[in-house]
Design an enzyme around this catalytic site. Structure first.
Site, PDB file in Angstrom:
ATOM      1  CG  ASP A 432      -2.220   0.726   0.994  1.00 45.63           C
ATOM      2  OD1 ASP A 432      -2.307   1.480   0.011  1.00 45.63           O
ATOM      3  OD2 ASP A 432      -3.151   0.544   1.793  1.00 45.63           O
ATOM      4  CD  GLU A 435       0.012   6.800  -3.193  1.00 45.44           C
ATOM      5  OE1 GLU A 435       0.763   6.351  -2.299  1.00 45.44           O
ATOM      6  OE2 GLU A 435      -1.213   6.745  -3.136  1.00 45.44           O
ATOM      7  CG  ASP A 500      -7.821   4.560  -0.590  1.00 46.45           C
ATOM      8  OD1 ASP A 500      -7.782   3.341  -0.835  1.00 46.45           O
ATOM      9  OD2 ASP A 500      -7.069   5.116   0.220  1.00 46.45           O
TER      10      ASP A 500
END
Length: 798
Positions: A432, A435, A500
């Protein structure tokens, strides 16, 4: 912007490039190096249909190897070079690159007067690519390598450069855009369109992007027989087909570098991308099944209760996921014993039930965790210029990101995951916040300034896990879930998802083109959080009467009256995605959690997913072999039908199935366009229809419109509860109307033995003229053919 900035010259400049110019060039079998004024141009062959073009005012930069994610090496492949009248060509029997002499601009008149005050950043010359017969492929009009400056509003990036870093330039190139040219790919953009033509997009990882998080994969395919891979990892803006031009502009670089791949089919373009950046491994077979997740299962008991719930109902499912906050501190890499008393025993029980397990591993560490000081001492954090770890204070208190662009940090990260989680029996990892979570512009990574290498973190981070799997678990296929990607990340045993997103009808509708463009970027494995990730509003009044009664799901959806309907429609769509994963911030998120009316519909599609497993797993093999996606916009397979260029709400799932999701609340029918060039069968009724027409299709709440292309061969499996079970082939449906072929693939589903040929491959061929199905290669069934093969529209006695 300067009036004579190279981006402002007209598309017709190339016709002026007739002035002879002395040039120096050296040629090898695979590379030509040219000069135009103070610029160096390098042309490198990587395959008969792939050329790399590099342009720079600094010769050393022009001659450097390709950037991050590119693993291929140049190859001569029959390329030759010739010069005449100051111009150069470099080509073979598939493509020819022309480089014209430089154009010096006007020496008198208004043009000369303007040039006294406004200068171009680079010498101008023409560069075009065509077939040997002269058919245009690509025409580069201008290029730029501009010092960041106040005129263009780019000066601020200079604050992100340290004295020891390479110089910063804004770099870009502008290409002619044909009036009928269409563009697809560029990673993940969630604004709701498919064809990128007429849109200006920033290729950058941006969690806060409009519509939902964006992901940069700077690779675009077109309907003009070529793909462009932009070899620059900084934030890049692409303006598609404005003023008859497509312009690529990267924030930071020392050169312009791009690859052109030519091919007469989209699959040929993906073969080129595969050659440049790596293959797509076969995933563990469980990854093609159903992945059960929510935000979050908070205890060992809850995970096991849900797993037992699936098995007691005899429902198929393959992966149980442990999301975040199982730890005592961010970065502690432990499991709170109050809620996870024996993770090893938990995983053993999951394995006994036929499940694999996945756990979320974050790249962030707080100063109080047990590893922070080690990372700090070794300089393994994303950091500021003075070495201070970057953090998100005062609002974000989750610590700092490990810098896995550093190979030592990457190995440590995997080793720590192995020690803490592999040792407890976890099978797969959810990477997760890749980025990374703390955007790197203004910070620094091992590879260089974060502003210059803004988009590369997910490639290195997923590679750290994949390389660890391959080194330490050589008999176990890697499975990594990541929400961000970059060139080459498809090689890292990675599946991606759209991050998300919101639990709304608008979001569901936009997911369809979002996914199609992402997989068009050379990343075949993508999915969406079924139902959306964000929390539901406490109440919502639908525009139309809900098609699912929400009254017995109030403890889950509260007064969001149409949410069970939305979840059902989302689940139907997700059945036909490369990966199928339920996730979201509801109290409960299992197929029995949305009411008695929803439950049998969700079960129906869950079972259908597994019925299609022989087909889906074979599609995975197709992507492994070719690099091409198997969730495909209609433009890929029906390019001769111009109506398919911009259809955003239908797609092919493999060669056989056309999927038309329902994305409007209350809808019980929808318009479907059946592409020209084929007949089509309604999957549910077997009605045969001609292509090239719009039809209105009934879509009651338990039905998603599915059509099967005439000539398709569709293998269907027997009922199973997980992919750990050996699945017999239950039937082989043939939809007559055209000749067709299908490769039915199988292997052990868990190891890399397939890489040394340990698999079973059956070649199926349907001859429409003879009405016969032939199968060669491995035997895929032992029963008589007439008990397995069914010809749709033909009675059993025929």
């Amino acid at each position: 912007m300067n009036l004579f900035h190279p981006r402002t010259i007209s598309r017709h400049t190339a016709v002026l490039f007739a002035l002879p110019l002395a040039l120096c060039c050296t040629a090898t079998a695979q590379q030509v190096v040219l000069t135009r004024g103070n610029a160096t141009i390098s042309l490198e062959s990587f395959a008969p249909n792939i050329v790399r073009v590099t342009l720079s005012l600094d010769k050393a930069s022009a001659l450097k190897s390709p950037g991050i994610g590119i693993t291929a090496t140049p190859a001569a492949a029959g390329w030759t070079q010739a010069s005449a009248n100051g111009a150069d060509t470099f080509g073979n029997d598939q493509m020819v690159v022309h480089v014209s002499p430089a154009y010096h601009g006007a020496t008198s008149g208004t043009g000369a007067d303007i040039a006294r005050y406004f200068n171009s950043s680079t010498p101008n010359f023409g560069l075009s690519i065509e077939t040997p017969s002269g058919k245009p492929i690509l025409n580069m009009q201008q290029w730029e390598m501009a010092i960041p400056n106040h005129k263009d509003g780019t000066a601020n990036v200079l604050y992100d450069r340290r004295p020891q870093d390479d110089p910063f330039f804004e770099v870009g190139a502008t290409f002619v855009a044909s009036p009928d040219e269409h563009y697809y790919g560029l990673g993940q953009n969630q604004q709701g369109f498919l064809d990128l033509r007429g849109h200006s997009l920033e290729c950058a990882h941006d969690y806060t992007a409009a519509g939902g998080p964006s992901v940069c994969v700077p690779f675009v395919v077109t309907n003009k027989g070529y793909a462009l891979l932009w070899d620059n990892p900084s934030k890049t803006r692409v303006d598609f087909a404005f003023n008859d031009q497509t312009r690529w502009t990267s924030q930071v670089g020392q050169r312009v570098s791009f690859f052109i791949i030519v091919g007469d089919t989209y699959d040929k373009l993906y073969e080129g991308y595969r050659l440049l950046t790596g293959s797509v491994p076969m995933l563990p077979k469980s990854a093609y099944g159903y992945i059960q997740c929510k935000q979050r299962y908070a205890s060992q008991k809850e995970i096991l209760d849900v797993a037992h719930g699936y098995r007691e109902r005899h429902l198929p499912a393959d992966v149980m996921v442990v999301d975040w906050f199982y730890f005592t501190k961010m970065g502690q890499m432990d499991m709170d014993p109050r809620f996870w008393p024996d993770p090893t025993a938990m995983n053993a029980e999951l394995h006994k039930l036929g499940f694999h397990s996945m756990i979320s591993v974050w790249p962030r560490f707080v100063p109080e965790d047990r590893y922070y000081d080690t990372l700090l001492k070794n300089g393994w954090f994303e950091h500021l210029a003075d070495g201070t770890p970057t953090n998100g204070l005062p609002y974000d208190r989750a610590g700092s990101d490990i810098d896995t662009t550093n190979p030592d940090a990457a190995r440590w990260y995997w080793n720590t995951i192995r020690e803490n989680f592999v040792s407890k029996g976890f099978d797969a990892f959810w990477a997760d916040e890749t980025e990374p979570d703390l955007p790197p512009n203004g910070s620094y990574l091992h590879v260089g300034p974060g502003t210059e290498y803004f988009n590369v973190y997910p490639y290195f981070h997923t590679k750290a896990l994949y390389d660890g799997f391959r080194h330490d678990l050589p008999q176990t296929r890697a499975l990594v879930l990541s929400r961000d990607a970059y060139l080459g990340a498809q090689h890292n045993g990675t599946i991606f998802w759209s991050s998300d997103i919101y639990p709304t009808w608008d979001t569901l509708k936009r997911q369809v083109p979002t996914g199609l463009n992402f997989v068009a970027s050379g990343m075949p494995y993508w999915s969406t959080d079924i139902g959306g990730w964000q929390y539901l509003p406490y109440s919502h009044t639908p525009e139309h009467p809900p098609l699912i009664d929400p009254s017995d799901a109030r403890d889950n959806v509260h007064h969001n009256d149409d949410y069970p309907e939305l979840y059902v429609r989302w689940f139907q769509y997700a059945t036909f995605q490369p990966n199928m994963r339920a996730h979201g911030s509801r109290n409960f998120n299992e197929v029995w959690s949305y009411g008695k009316q929803a439950e049998p519909i969700l079960e129906k599609y869950l079972r259908l997913r597994y019925q299609l497993m022989p087909y889906i797993y074979s599609l995975g093999y197709f992507s492994h072999q070719t690099g091409a996606p198997f969730m495909r916009g209609l433009f890929m397979d029906f390019g001769s039908d111009p109506k398919t260029a911009s259809i955003t709400d239908e797609y092919m799932f493999g060669p056989a199935l056309l999927i038309a999701p329902i994305t409007e609340q209350g809808a019980t029918s929808r318009d479907v366009y059946l592409p020209a060039g084929a007949d089509w069968y309604n999957f549910w009724t077997n009605e045969r229809l001609h292509g090239g027409q719009h039809i209105t299709v009934a879509a009651p709440i338990d039905t998603i419109p599915i059509f099967v292309r005439a000539g398709s061969i569709l293998p269907l499996g027997a009922a199973i509860e997980s992919t750990n079970e050996k699945q017999a082939l239950a039937s082989l449906r043939v939809y007559p109307g055209a000749d067709s072929d299908f490769t039915l693939y199988s292997d052990d589903g868990n190891t890399y033995a397939y890489e040394v040929g340990k698999s079973t491959i059956t070649h199926l061929h349907w001859s429409d003229a003879t009405g016969k199905l032939q199968h060669t290669g491995a035997a895929a069934w032992s029963a008589p053919d007439n008990s397995i093969v069914s010809i749709v529209g033909r009675s059993a006695t025929e």
